[in-house]
Motif scaffolding. Structure first.
Motif, PDB file in Angstrom:
ATOM      1  N   UNK B 104       7.373 115.969  23.188  1.00  0.00           N
ATOM      2  CA  UNK B 104       7.230 114.964  24.247  1.00  0.00           C
ATOM      3  C   UNK B 104       6.660 113.649  23.718  1.00  0.00           C
ATOM      4  N   UNK B 105       6.145 113.669  22.499  1.00  0.00           N
ATOM      5  CA  UNK B 105       5.648 112.406  21.953  1.00  0.00           C
ATOM      6  C   UNK B 105       6.777 111.415  21.709  1.00  0.00           C
ATOM      7  N   UNK B 106       7.985 111.964  21.659  1.00  0.00           N
ATOM      8  CA  UNK B 106       9.130 111.096  21.370  1.00  0.00           C
ATOM      9  C   UNK B 106       9.665 110.365  22.599  1.00  0.00           C
ATOM     10  N   UNK B 107       9.152 110.695  23.759  1.00  0.00           N
ATOM     11  CA  UNK B 107       9.561 109.951  24.960  1.00  0.00           C
ATOM     12  C   UNK B 107       8.378 109.132  25.432  1.00  0.00           C
ATOM     13  N   UNK B 108       8.545 107.850  25.418  1.00  0.00           N
ATOM     14  CA  UNK B 108       7.451 106.967  25.784  1.00  0.00           C
ATOM     15  C   UNK B 108       7.735 106.380  27.168  1.00  0.00           C
ATOM     16  N   UNK B 109       6.869 106.667  28.121  1.00  0.00           N
ATOM     17  CA  UNK B 109       7.040 106.146  29.473  1.00  0.00           C
ATOM     18  C   UNK B 109       6.129 104.935  29.646  1.00  0.00           C
ATOM     19  N   UNK B 110       6.633 103.943  30.332  1.00  0.00           N
ATOM     20  CA  UNK B 110       5.810 102.753  30.510  1.00  0.00           C
ATOM     21  C   UNK B 110       6.180 102.031  31.799  1.00  0.00           C
ATOM     22  N   UNK B 111       5.307 101.148  32.233  1.00  0.00           N
ATOM     23  CA  UNK B 111       5.651 100.196  33.279  1.00  0.00           C
ATOM     24  C   UNK B 111       5.618  98.818  32.629  1.00  0.00           C
ATOM     25  N   UNK B 112       6.699  98.100  32.667  1.00  0.00           N
ATOM     26  CA  UNK B 112       6.706  96.734  32.152  1.00  0.00           C
ATOM     27  C   UNK B 112       7.296  95.840  33.229  1.00  0.00           C
ATOM     28  N   UNK B 113       6.533  94.896  33.674  1.00  0.00           N
ATOM     29  CA  UNK B 113       7.006  94.031  34.755  1.00  0.00           C
ATOM     30  C   UNK B 113       7.825  92.881  34.192  1.00  0.00           C
TER      31      UNK B 113
END
Lengths: 281, 154, 668, 266
Positions: B104-113
């Protein structure tokens, strides 16, 4: 429910009658109170004006002890102790860094499991349902319930009762047959912080409170705080100087009023210790 | 991890982004001329709520070493709540992948506006660095190539 | 075999300086399905667009990828160009080679390689694009306005004056709202009723407006352009066609002690009543809760005295259906009562009143005919204290927001008091004076400087009664926190403006969102201030947040303009990028199994149930159906659907799948 | 005649049901049985040997089409029926016959509301089940878990018995049968099997009633139920939705709370 008891310094000094009456009422109702072993000062008055860490560490030790000694809740009759313990628990829960520091200083960690209750909460939760069968004679008097500042403020920490118009004491008084009056000084300042240094101010502030209670026909003022009591009772000479007409309205701890209704002896309730004589039955 | 002798390893990263926030944010990175690693390929979706979890698996199966999933910050969704739905989906999906031993380290989730051009560049660079550290996702590629030729970088 | 055209733009130096555009075009030319590829200096320029159009015609292209700037920039431009050349515009996709590539990477092979891969991804996507046509939705050109205050009146008149039909629904017996209760209005001190009542009459007489008073919205279904409203007409217990509004019944009604809503509880009214003399319509209703006839079956005086025999005790609520194309919500606000403030006496002191009650005292049509007399004993108060921010800006009271209108109306109240009671003394306790607005600050200064209102910056801690006086204890923070104690005859609380009762239920009926304080939420606080997230439903006035009259009227006209704009189209045209539930031949009809979990995922209530019936009308299957009029194309349902029975046009599963695989394909 | 038979006959007799789906004894075990007339009902049994989840038949038109159905329901079956009802899949007028709490008597639950009450009164406890294997999995490193599942998945023969046995896998067209696009390769390879299981488990999120039918059905003995179980646990931890409980509105993944907490989206 394993309830611990934290008397603090006042209840062993100026307000011994508070201590006596809390224990007497609890015993009469068959409620068990166990004093926290090796308790220390809560740091009220002085500590929080000098050092935040100290002001949290002192109560933190008490709480940690209570937790260690297996209490689910701690009854803290003194409003000032109640306030300090509650504020400390609030800060410890919100500031990990502080909690770590304080834990190291105290040598014990506090995980936040012990509930801190004041005397009004305690009476409401444990005593209220036991009262009906136990009341010997109604405490049929008009009383002014005086909460003072420390029991309800700051509201976001204590979350107890209504900030501007608390009702818990009024409810307990009704339960023993008293008639609480509607008045404006329930949470006004009695001047306790300046009790020693500016007795003139205490006189003036407390006079506002007693004067209004008297004018509205109260026969007694009921309190749940040693500072309120000592100001309104002990400083009566200073107070009377500020009133158009001196008053001898007595000031009772809530537990004393309840004790009278339960038929406990005046001695057991420490009524003889008051400066202003309590004639009410 | 097998990250020895892959100094020449260039991670393949695919980014699943929403049109209104992160895609626009990446546009702002461009207009601000902020430089970042070339390793990322962006796929534009209307909303993070549209991103199917199977597409993430397909990306790994097709040879991606890392994945970025990014959309509007909570409460900023152009469609009011697509990102909230996506968040739940990723919470569940992520723990399932972990149960299966997928990295799961290979999927990076983020919020970028749309206003966070610099954050997008940082996100890409950071992800590239992480994946470079982890090395190629040979574990998955090998399984993906079950019927095909042996993976080239074996 | 598809025939895709790929057009790589240099954007002058913007792309060309870092990306080898010729190489990208060359690589594109060899991609599967690509029939034509070229590069050009400025693809968005006229010659550039012509190049694309010519290529489409010449090579009979069935798809176009333009490698250029962000699609957020020129997607419409290039899609339009394609359409002009006869290619369905939705068969054109943009590869973002500028913002996502040339501007963020240095010149080099990696950058060019990335550009090629981006193009490849979109070529694979566009190969699976379908031609789409914009969605046309018919529009019922009739608007529903809910709430007949000044906002509703303004919106209804504006829409009606554009030539469209309007239904105005008001829950009270008369329109007019809070504005009709006000005495004078700041900052001009013109009489509120004088400017409002002509508008009320205009509403009643407008040929395009149907007015339903004593009515409420029961339910609303449908979608933009095609709503169906069920409106409950509460029984007024009179036959309006017979009633002449003579008023005999209201003078004879023996029930005279009901607190008047119009007078904010300061006056009394009868059980059969007209809320105020200028009411529109000026016909009475019977308040069943207080009417002796409804309570005990006796009385019936009104029935006996009515000269036209218009009383109908047996009348029942009626529900009517109206088809409307748009809805404007203008349900206004309310003010907190004094009973919200324990420190100010919990509503126990008769002479502690709200600002709205003061309006009634100051109003010529009020219970005291405009004389300032205190409610307890009718005496003219010699000293009045006004307290601003009662509840507002007070997180401890649960109201952190500013109610916005109180600073101004408090200044007005103090001013009116000084004008009416010569020699009177007035105090205003305030936190800050917020007088932003045309002539507002000047107005407040006038109250202070010309009318000598005493402004005290500080909060009032407590009010209590002593010997017939209200003791107001506060603090003056500008004098070093000096405690202030004023013995007042009357106290006016500028209590916080709050959302109207029932606003939450209404919002749920309308499927519009609301904030934690139950004020309705606009679609965008700045750029879409009168729209809601539900297409076709607009908001205006104080139901969004406390607003003064000018702002209320401005938003009402704004909402009316939005409605008029919607109605000016022959029908509603929408982008076809919407979700679609698949359909197939019998006996399957659709792979949708009808679990309708998608319904709970859709933020727009766009998913409906469709019953598939056989010839005899028996339901064979119930499946989901997306209403293209409501769907905004977020695709949340698509990702959620287990059987993949919903797909999103323009971002279909096949397209996205192919794009992802293609972007990774050129690896190694 | 036992009570069950009597009750079934009564329901068939008074028109409450035209078909009773239940269990009958066979080879010392039980198997599903379908009764449309009184002559069949003598075979019905309902006891602890009834472990199949016969709710699976409720979504099969060839079995329930044109019938009003009564199901002799064990607790997992009842849970499934409530979940099916919530997803609009329970045929109208379906009733359940259940053993009363004492285990002696029988009760008829004519409405979904009745079924919900029984289900709500008996929360599902999955903590005890399969604990050892799950603990073992949790204790593994990520690489070991990957190897473990890879090993298990490489045994999968893609027979889809797990799908057939699961009463909540009722799609008309399963995702694996969709080839536009070909989401999951049709052959049995570790990756394709894993992708299928991931899809299956994601589709069960917040719906699985933990009846164990999938595990029972797997001819290769792959412990696939561990995946749904651990997901159910995660869902309980993250969203407070207890396994086996039925949400009254939507599904764990089709709804949300603005305050949902995670720690990985930055």
């Amino acid at each position: 429910m394993n309830t611990g008891f934290y008397p603090g310094c006042s209840l062993n000094g100026t307000s011994r009658e508070y201590n006596e009456s809390v224990r007497a009422v609890a015993a009469e109702l068959g409620l068990k109170l166990t004093e926290i072993d090796d308790w220390n000062c809560c740091g009220a008055t002085a500590a929080h004006s000098m050092s935040r860490e100290l002001s949290v560490a002192l109560p933190a030790r008490v709480l940690a002890l209570a937790e260690r000694q297996g209490f689910d809740e701690v009854l803290v009759p003194c409003a000032s102790c109640y306030n300090r313990l509650s504020v400390a628990a609030h800060e410890l829960a919100r500031d990990e860094e502080l909690a770590a520091k304080v834990g190291a200083a105290v040598g014990m960690a506090y995980s936040g499991k012990v509930r801190i209750v004041n005397v009004l909460q305690y009476l409401q939760e444990h005593a209220a349902q036991l009262l009906p069968g136990k009341i010997r004679h109604n405490f049929a008097h008009r009383v002014a319930c005086y909460y003072g500042c420390l029991l309800v403020r700051p509201h976001k920490v204590l979350g107890f009762d209504r900030l501007e118009d608390p009702q818990s004491m009024d409810g307990m008084m009704r339960a023993i047959g008293a008639e609480p009056i509607d008045w404006a000084f329930k949470t006004e300042c009695c001047g306790a912080g300046l009790s020693v240094s500016r007795t003139d101010l205490v006189g003036k502030l407390s006079a506002n409170i007693l004067g209004d209670a008297r004018d509205r026909g109260a026969e007694a003022v009921v309190v749940a705080c040693p500072m309120c009591h000592s100001n309104l009772d002990m400083r009566r000479t200073a107070i009377n100087k500020c009133l158009d007409e001196p008053t001898d309205i007595p000031v009772l701890y809530i537990t004393q009023a309840i004790g009278l209704a339960l038929g406990l002896s005046r001695k057991a309730l420490g009524l003889q210790r008051h400066i202003v004589e309590v004639k009410l039955q | 991890m097998s990250n020895d002798n892959n100094s020449a390893f260039e991670p393949r990263i695919i980014a699943f982004v929403c049109n209104w926030c992160t895609y626009a944010g990446a546009d702002l990175t461009g207009t601000s001329r902020i430089k970042y690693a070339t390793n990322v390929r962006i796929v534009r979706f209307p909303c993070t709520g549209r991103i199917d979890f199977l597409l993430l698996l397909k990306a790994f199966a097709s040879g991606a070493d890392g994945i970025i999933v990014s959309g509007c910050h909570p409460n900023d969704c152009h469609y009011t709540s697509g990102n909230f739905h996506a968040r739940r989906r990723w919470m569940v999906f992520r723990s399932l992948l972990d149960t299966l031993g997928i990295d799961t380290r290979r999927i990076r989730y983020s919020w970028v506006s749309a206003a966070e051009g610099a954050k997008w560049a940082d996100l890409v660079n950071d992800t590239v660095a992480t994946i470079r550290e982890l090395g190629p996702y040979n574990e998955y590629k090998k399984v993906a190539d079950y019927l095909g030729k042996e993976a080239g970088d074996e | 075999m598809s025939k895709i055209g790929v057009f790589i733009c240099h954007c002058g130096e913007n792309i060309g300086a870092t990306v080898d555009c010729a190489k990208v075009a060359e690589a594109a030319a060899s991609m599967e399905g690509v029939a034509f590829a070229t590069d050009y200096k400025y693809m968005c320029s006229d010659p550039g667009q012509t190049l694309i159009k010519n290529a489409i015609r010449e090579h009979r292209l069935d798809g176009v990828v333009v490698g250029a700037c962000s699609p957020r920039m020129h997607e419409p431009t290039f899609r339009k160009a394609c359409a002009e050349a006869g290619l369905n515009p939705y068969l054109c996709e943009i590869a973002n080679l500028r913002e996502h590539c040339s501007w963020v990477h240095p010149k080099g092979d990696d950058t060019t390689e990335k550009a090629i891969e981006i193009v490849h991804g979109l070529v694979e996507k566009v190969r699976r694009n379908s031609p789409l046509t914009p969605i046309h939705v018919p529009i019922t050109k009739k608007a529903l306005v809910i709430g007949g205050g000044i906002a509703g009146i303004q919106a209804a008149l504006d829409i009606a004056n554009c030539g469209h039909k309007v239904i105005l629904v008001e829950k009270e017996p008369s329109i007019g709202g809070h504005m009709s209760q006000l005495s004078e209005t700041f900052p001009t001190l013109d009489c509120s009723q004088c400017i409002l009542t002509p508008r009320m009459v205009e509403v009643a007489q407008h040929p395009n407006i149907t007015l339903y008073t004593y009515a409420e919205l029961d339910s609303l279904s449908g979608f933009i352009g095609n709503f169906e409203a069920k409106i409950r007409l509460k029984a007024k217990s009179i036959d309006e066609s017979l009633c002449t509004g003579c008023g005999l019944c209201t003078t004879k009604c023996p029930q005279k002690k009901i607190p008047s809503e119009f007078n904010a509880g300061l006056g009394r009214r009868t059980a059969i009543y007209v809320p105020f003399p200028q009411a529109v319509p000026n016909k009475p209703v019977i308040d069943k809760e207080h009417c002796t006839h409804y309570r005990t079956g006796k009385c019936g005086v009104c029935e006996k005295v009515c000269p036209t025999h218009a009383i109908r005790f047996g009348q029942e609520d009626r529900i009517i259906n109206e088809q409307v194309g748009a809805v404007v919500v203008t349900t206004g606000f309310n003010v907190l009562g004094t009973d919200f403030f324990p420190e100010y006496g919990y509503g126990r002191y008769a002479d502690v009143i709200t600002g709205l009650q003061f309006e009634r005292l100051a109003s010529a049509s009020g219970p005291t005919l405009g004389e300032i007399r205190r409610p307890s004993d009718g005496k003219v108060p010699e000293k009045v204290v006004f307290i601003a921010c009662c509840g507002s800006r007070d997180p401890a009271k649960g109201i952190p927001y500013c109610s916005k209108i109180c600073c101004m109306y408090t200044a007005k109240h103090a001013m009116l008091y000084q004008h009416k009671v010569h020699g009177g003394e007035s105090y205003v306790f305030y936190m800050d004076i917020r007088a932003g607005g045309k002539n507002y600050e000047e107005f407040v200064r006038r109250a202070i400087e010309e009318d000598h209102v005493n402004y005290v910056r500080g909060r009032v801690a407590r009010i209590y009664e002593k010997e017939g006086k209200l003791i107001v204890k506060g603090v003056d923070t500008l004098l070093g926190a000096t405690p202030v104690e004023i013995e007042a005859d009357m106290v006016v609380l500028a209590t916080a403006g709050v959302s109207n009762q029932g606003s939450e239920e209404l919002a749920q009926k309308l499927h519009i969102s609301y904030d934690p304080y139950k004020f309705f939420a606009e679609a965008h606080p700045k750029l879409r201030p009168v729209e809601t997230n539900t297409a076709g439903i607009f908001v205006a006035g104080a139901c969004q947040a406390p607003k003064d009259i000018p702002e209320t009227v401005a938003t009402a006209s704004g909402a009316a303009a939005k409605v008029a704009a919607l109605f000016s189209q022959p029908d509603l045209v929408r982008e076809p990028l919407v979700a679609v539930v698949n359909r197939s031949a019998p006996p399957v009809f659709s792979t949708c199994v009808g679990c309708f979990m998608c319904q709970t995922a859709c933020p727009y209530q766009a998913i409906e149930r469709e019953e598939i019936k056989d010839r005899s009308g028996k339901v064979i299957k119930v499946v989901a159906k997306v209403n293209p009029g409501l769907c905004q194309g977020c695709g949340t349902c698509v990702a959620f659907c287990r059987s993949k029975s919903i797909d999103l046009q323009g971002f279909s599963n096949q397209q996205m799948f192919a794009e992802v695989e293609a972007l990774l394909e050129t690896t190694n | 005649m036992n009570n069950l038979t009597e009750l079934a006959n009564k329901l068939l007799g008074d028109g409450t049901a035209t078909k009773v789906i239940g269990y009958e004894e066979a080879h010392g075990k039980t198997r599903p049985c379908f009764c449309t007339e009184a002559a069949d009902t003598g075979r019905l049994v309902l006891d602890e040997r009834c472990t199949n989840n016969i709710a699976v038949y409720l979504t099969k038109p060839e079995i329930v089409g044109g019938h009003k159905v009564a199901v002799t329901a064990t607790l997992p079956v009842l849970r499934t029926m409530v979940q099916l009802a919530m997803e609009n899949q329970l045929p109208d007028g379906t009733t359940a016959i259940v053993s009363t709490e004492s285990g002696e008597g029988l009760a008829v639950l004519p409405t979904v509301g009745d079924m919900e009450r029984v289900v709500a009164g008996t929360p599902l406890d999955i903590s005890g089940k399969e604990r050892e294997l799950r603990e073992r999995l949790k204790a593994m490193s990520r690489e070991e878990r990957w190897q473990f599942w890879l090993g298990e998945m490489s045994r999968c023969i893609k027979c889809y018995a797990c799908r057939a046995a699961c009463p909540l896998c009722y799609c008309t067209r399963c995702i694996v049968d969709n080839n536009c696009p070909q989401w999951i390769q049709p052959w049995a390879s570790p990756l394709a099997s894993m992708e299928w299981q991931i899809s299956r488990v994601m589709h069960m999120a917040g719906r699985c009633v933990a009846c164990g039918a999938c595990k029972q059905a797997c001819p290769m003995g792959i412990p696939i139920h561990l995946l749904t179980l651990s997901l159910a646990e995660d869902i309980q931890n993250e969203f407070g939705v207890a396994p086996g409980s039925v949400m009254d509105h939507g599904n764990v993944l089709s709804t949300f709370k603005p305050g949902d907490k995670e720690d990985f989206i930055r």
